[in-house]
Design a protein around this motif. Structure first.
Motif, PDB file in Angstrom:
ATOM      1  N   ASP A  17       0.811  -1.216   0.000  1.00 51.92           N
ATOM      2  CA  ASP A  17       0.000   0.000   0.000  1.00 51.92           C
ATOM      3  C   ASP A  17       0.848   1.271   0.000  1.00 51.92           C
ATOM      4  OD1 ASP A  17      -2.514  -1.333  -0.051  1.00 51.92           O
ATOM      5  OD2 ASP A  17      -2.209  -1.861   2.056  1.00 51.92           O
ATOM      6  N   SER A  18       2.163   1.115  -0.090  1.00 53.46           N
ATOM      7  CA  SER A  18       3.056   2.270  -0.226  1.00 53.46           C
ATOM      8  C   SER A  18       2.782   2.966  -1.555  1.00 53.46           C
ATOM      9  CB  SER A  18       4.518   1.812  -0.174  1.00 53.46           C
ATOM     10  OG  SER A  18       4.819   1.238   1.076  1.00 53.46           O
ATOM     11  N   LYS A  19       2.917   4.281  -1.556  1.00 59.04           N
ATOM     12  CA  LYS A  19       2.614   5.071  -2.756  1.00 59.04           C
ATOM     13  C   LYS A  19       3.792   5.980  -3.106  1.00 59.04           C
ATOM     14  CE  LYS A  19      -2.265   4.989  -1.760  1.00 59.04           C
ATOM     15  NZ  LYS A  19      -3.474   5.741  -1.459  1.00 59.04           N
ATOM     16  N   TYR A  20       4.053   6.032  -4.420  1.00 57.91           N
ATOM     17  CA  TYR A  20       5.201   6.797  -4.918  1.00 57.91           C
ATOM     18  C   TYR A  20       4.854   7.515  -6.225  1.00 57.91           C
ATOM     19  CZ  TYR A  20       7.621   3.435  -1.897  1.00 57.91           C
ATOM     20  OH  TYR A  20       8.009   2.652  -0.847  1.00 57.91           O
ATOM     21  N   GLN A  21       5.776   8.396  -6.629  1.00 61.96           N
ATOM     22  CA  GLN A  21       5.736   9.042  -7.937  1.00 61.96           C
ATOM     23  C   GLN A  21       6.844   8.440  -8.785  1.00 61.96           C
ATOM     24  OE1 GLN A  21       6.047  12.717  -5.647  1.00 61.96           O
ATOM     25  NE2 GLN A  21       4.908  13.703  -7.295  1.00 61.96           N
ATOM     26  N   TYR A  22       6.572   8.268 -10.076  1.00 63.71           N
ATOM     27  CA  TYR A  22       7.586   7.726 -10.988  1.00 63.71           C
ATOM     28  C   TYR A  22       7.638   8.564 -12.257  1.00 63.71           C
ATOM     29  CZ  TYR A  22       7.738   3.558  -8.077  1.00 63.71           C
ATOM     30  OH  TYR A  22       7.884   2.693  -7.032  1.00 63.71           O
TER      31      TYR A  22
ATOM     32  N   CYS B 233       1.728 -11.626 -11.003  1.00 63.86           N
ATOM     33  CA  CYS B 233       2.490 -11.005  -9.930  1.00 63.86           C
ATOM     34  C   CYS B 233       1.825 -11.354  -8.600  1.00 63.86           C
ATOM     35  CB  CYS B 233       2.542  -9.493 -10.110  1.00 63.86           C
ATOM     36  SG  CYS B 233       3.526  -8.662  -8.860  1.00 63.86           S
ATOM     37  N   ARG B 234       2.639 -11.836  -7.681  1.00 62.10           N
ATOM     38  CA  ARG B 234       2.113 -12.211  -6.367  1.00 62.10           C
ATOM     39  C   ARG B 234       2.754 -11.318  -5.309  1.00 62.10           C
ATOM     40  NH1 ARG B 234       2.722 -18.004  -8.160  1.00 62.10           N
ATOM     41  NH2 ARG B 234       0.658 -18.457  -8.967  1.00 62.10           N
ATOM     42  N   LEU B 235       1.892 -10.686  -4.556  1.00 64.50           N
ATOM     43  CA  LEU B 235       2.371  -9.877  -3.443  1.00 64.50           C
ATOM     44  C   LEU B 235       2.579 -10.779  -2.228  1.00 64.50           C
ATOM     45  CD1 LEU B 235       0.016  -6.799  -3.825  1.00 64.50           C
ATOM     46  CD2 LEU B 235       2.453  -6.893  -4.318  1.00 64.50           C
ATOM     47  N   PRO B 236       3.470 -10.406  -1.330  1.00 63.95           N
ATOM     48  CA  PRO B 236       3.667 -11.230  -0.133  1.00 63.95           C
ATOM     49  C   PRO B 236       2.391 -11.288   0.697  1.00 63.95           C
ATOM     50  CG  PRO B 236       4.950  -9.201  -0.008  1.00 63.95           C
ATOM     51  CD  PRO B 236       4.311  -9.229  -1.347  1.00 63.95           C
ATOM     52  N   LYS B 237       2.156 -12.435   1.308  1.00 71.36           N
ATOM     53  CA  LYS B 237       0.955 -12.587   2.136  1.00 71.36           C
ATOM     54  C   LYS B 237       1.112 -11.871   3.462  1.00 71.36           C
ATOM     55  CE  LYS B 237      -0.438 -16.775  -0.073  1.00 71.36           C
ATOM     56  NZ  LYS B 237      -0.562 -18.177  -0.115  1.00 71.36           N
ATOM     57  N   ASP B 238       2.298 -11.937   4.028  1.00 66.35           N
ATOM     58  CA  ASP B 238       2.547 -11.295   5.316  1.00 66.35           C
ATOM     59  C   ASP B 238       3.198  -9.937   5.082  1.00 66.35           C
ATOM     60  OD1 ASP B 238       2.886 -10.715   7.986  1.00 66.35           O
ATOM     61  OD2 ASP B 238       4.722 -11.898   8.171  1.00 66.35           O
ATOM     62  N   THR B 239       2.388  -8.892   5.132  1.00 67.67           N
ATOM     63  CA  THR B 239       2.916  -7.545   4.886  1.00 67.67           C
ATOM     64  C   THR B 239       2.917  -6.704   6.156  1.00 67.67           C
ATOM     65  OG1 THR B 239       0.738  -6.725   4.250  1.00 67.67           O
ATOM     66  CG2 THR B 239       2.163  -7.565   2.482  1.00 67.67           C
ATOM     67  N   GLU B 240       2.524  -7.310   7.246  1.00 68.69           N
ATOM     68  CA  GLU B 240       2.399  -6.591   8.516  1.00 68.69           C
ATOM     69  C   GLU B 240       3.713  -5.927   8.940  1.00 68.69           C
ATOM     70  OE1 GLU B 240       1.622  -8.206  12.875  1.00 68.69           O
ATOM     71  OE2 GLU B 240      -0.087  -8.511  11.539  1.00 68.69           O
ATOM     72  N   ASN B 241       4.826  -6.590   8.688  1.00 69.04           N
ATOM     73  CA  ASN B 241       6.123  -6.049   9.111  1.00 69.04           C
ATOM     74  C   ASN B 241       6.802  -5.191   8.041  1.00 69.04           C
ATOM     75  OD1 ASN B 241       5.963  -7.294  11.622  1.00 69.04           O
ATOM     76  ND2 ASN B 241       6.724  -9.208  10.791  1.00 69.04           N
ATOM     77  N   LEU B 242       6.173  -5.058   6.885  1.00 70.64           N
ATOM     78  CA  LEU B 242       6.752  -4.223   5.831  1.00 70.64           C
ATOM     79  C   LEU B 242       6.331  -2.772   6.039  1.00 70.64           C
ATOM     80  CD1 LEU B 242       6.163  -6.488   2.704  1.00 70.64           C
ATOM     81  CD2 LEU B 242       8.311  -6.099   3.916  1.00 70.64           C
ATOM     82  N   PRO B 243       7.262  -1.841   5.974  1.00 72.79           N
ATOM     83  CA  PRO B 243       6.905  -0.436   6.205  1.00 72.79           C
ATOM     84  C   PRO B 243       6.033   0.115   5.077  1.00 72.79           C
ATOM     85  CG  PRO B 243       9.170  -0.609   5.452  1.00 72.79           C
ATOM     86  CD  PRO B 243       8.679  -2.008   5.653  1.00 72.79           C
ATOM     87  N   GLU B 244       5.018   0.875   5.455  1.00 75.31           N
ATOM     88  CA  GLU B 244       4.188   1.553   4.453  1.00 75.31           C
ATOM     89  C   GLU B 244       4.721   2.970   4.283  1.00 75.31           C
ATOM     90  OE1 GLU B 244      -0.399   3.004   3.791  1.00 75.31           O
ATOM     91  OE2 GLU B 244      -0.052   1.138   4.886  1.00 75.31           O
ATOM     92  N   GLU B 245       5.088   3.286   3.053  1.00 71.27           N
ATOM     93  CA  GLU B 245       5.648   4.599   2.743  1.00 71.27           C
ATOM     94  C   GLU B 245       4.694   5.366   1.817  1.00 71.27           C
ATOM     95  OE1 GLU B 245      10.323   3.269   2.903  1.00 71.27           O
ATOM     96  OE2 GLU B 245       9.373   3.492   0.958  1.00 71.27           O
ATOM     97  N   HIS B 246       4.736   6.665   1.933  1.00 71.86           N
ATOM     98  CA  HIS B 246       3.914   7.526   1.074  1.00 71.86           C
ATOM     99  C   HIS B 246       4.768   8.755   0.748  1.00 71.86           C
ATOM    100  CE1 HIS B 246      -0.186   9.295  -0.001  1.00 71.86           C
ATOM    101  NE2 HIS B 246       0.695  10.214  -0.286  1.00 71.86           N
ATOM    102  N   TYR B 247       5.235   8.798  -0.486  1.00 69.20           N
ATOM    103  CA  TYR B 247       6.056   9.929  -0.921  1.00 69.20           C
ATOM    104  C   TYR B 247       5.368  10.635  -2.077  1.00 69.20           C
ATOM    105  CZ  TYR B 247       9.859   8.017   1.862  1.00 69.20           C
ATOM    106  OH  TYR B 247      10.619   7.559   2.893  1.00 69.20           O
ATOM    107  N   GLU B 248       4.979  11.862  -1.823  1.00 66.20           N
ATOM    108  CA  GLU B 248       4.429  12.699  -2.895  1.00 66.20           C
ATOM    109  C   GLU B 248       5.026  14.085  -2.737  1.00 66.20           C
ATOM    110  OE1 GLU B 248       0.255  13.789  -5.123  1.00 66.20           O
ATOM    111  OE2 GLU B 248       0.168  13.023  -3.083  1.00 66.20           O
ATOM    112  N   ILE B 249       5.993  14.367  -3.589  1.00 64.19           N
ATOM    113  CA  ILE B 249       6.642  15.674  -3.497  1.00 64.19           C
ATOM    114  C   ILE B 249       5.881  16.676  -4.370  1.00 64.19           C
ATOM    115  CG2 ILE B 249       8.901  14.723  -2.926  1.00 64.19           C
ATOM    116  CD1 ILE B 249       9.757  15.192  -5.807  1.00 64.19           C
ATOM    117  N   CYS B 250       5.914  17.908  -3.958  1.00 65.38           N
ATOM    118  CA  CYS B 250       5.215  18.966  -4.681  1.00 65.38           C
ATOM    119  C   CYS B 250       5.991  19.305  -5.959  1.00 65.38           C
ATOM    120  CB  CYS B 250       5.084  20.196  -3.804  1.00 65.38           C
ATOM    121  SG  CYS B 250       4.228  21.550  -4.626  1.00 65.38           S
TER     122      CYS B 250
END
Length: 144
Positions: free
Chosen positions: A47-52, A95-112
Motif C-alpha cells: 500500500d506504499s505510494k510513490y511518484q515515478y 504477480c504475487r504480493l507477499p501474504k505477510d505484509t504486517e512487518n513491511l513499512p508503508e511509505e507515502h512519498y508525494e513531493i510537490c
C-alpha cells in the motif's frame, strides 16, 4: 544531499538543482517496480505510494529547464500523481504480493511539483508506469 546542494550554491555563480523522485527506464534495476517484475522480495508494504518518471522524460525536463534560462533555483522532479505498489502489481500478470505484509513499512512519498509544472509539461505517474511495464513485458526494455 542537502550538504551537496549547499556546496553547489556556495561555489557556483549559476546553478540549477534537481531533486529526483522515483525513476524507471532502461538499465535501471532498483525500486519496487523492478522487484515486482523480477519476483524479488518486496521490501515495502504494497500500500506504499510513490511518484515515478521515465528517465527519457527526466532528460526532456532537464533540457526544458535549461532552455528557459532559469538559474539559481531548485526543482522537485517527479511524475504527476502517485501510485501504490498494489496497483502496480495488478498491471503485471501472475504477480504475487507477499501474504505477510504486517512487518513491511508503508511509505507515502508525494513531493510537490507545482513549480516544475509551471514551467514545463510533466507526465503522469500512472501512464509512465503502465507504459514502462508494457515495454518490459513486451521485451522493448531490458532491466538490469
Amino acid at each position: 544531499k542537502y550538504l551537496s546542494e549547499q556546496l553547489v550554491k556556495r561555489n557556483s555563480a549559476k546553478w540549477l538543482i534537481l531533486r529526483a523522485a522515483g525513476l524507471v527506464g532502461p538499465g535501471l534495476w532498483k525500486n519496487s517496480i523492478y522487484d515486482l517484475l523480477s519476483n524479488a522480495e518486496l521490501r515495502v508494504n504494497p500500500d506504499s505510494k510513490y511518484q515515478y518518471l521515465n528517465t527519457a522524460d527526466f532528460a526532456s525536463i532537464i533540457f526544458s529547464l535549461i532552455d528557459t534560462k532559469i538559474s539559481n533555483d531548485t526543482f522537485n522532479v517527479a511524475g504527476d500523481g502517485i501510485i501504490s505498489i498494489r496497483e502496480i502489481a495488478e498491471m503485471i500478470p501472475d504477480c504475487r504480493l507477499p501474504k505477510d505484509t504486517e512487518n513491511l513499512p508503508e511509505e507515502h512519498y508525494e513531493i510537490c511539483i507545482d513549480k516544475l509544472k509551471s514551467v514545463c509539461d510533466v507526465p503522469e505517474t500512472i501512464s509512465t508506469v503502465k507504459t514502462f511495464i508494457k515495454d518490459v513485458l513486451d521485451g522493448r526494455i531490458k532491466t538490469k
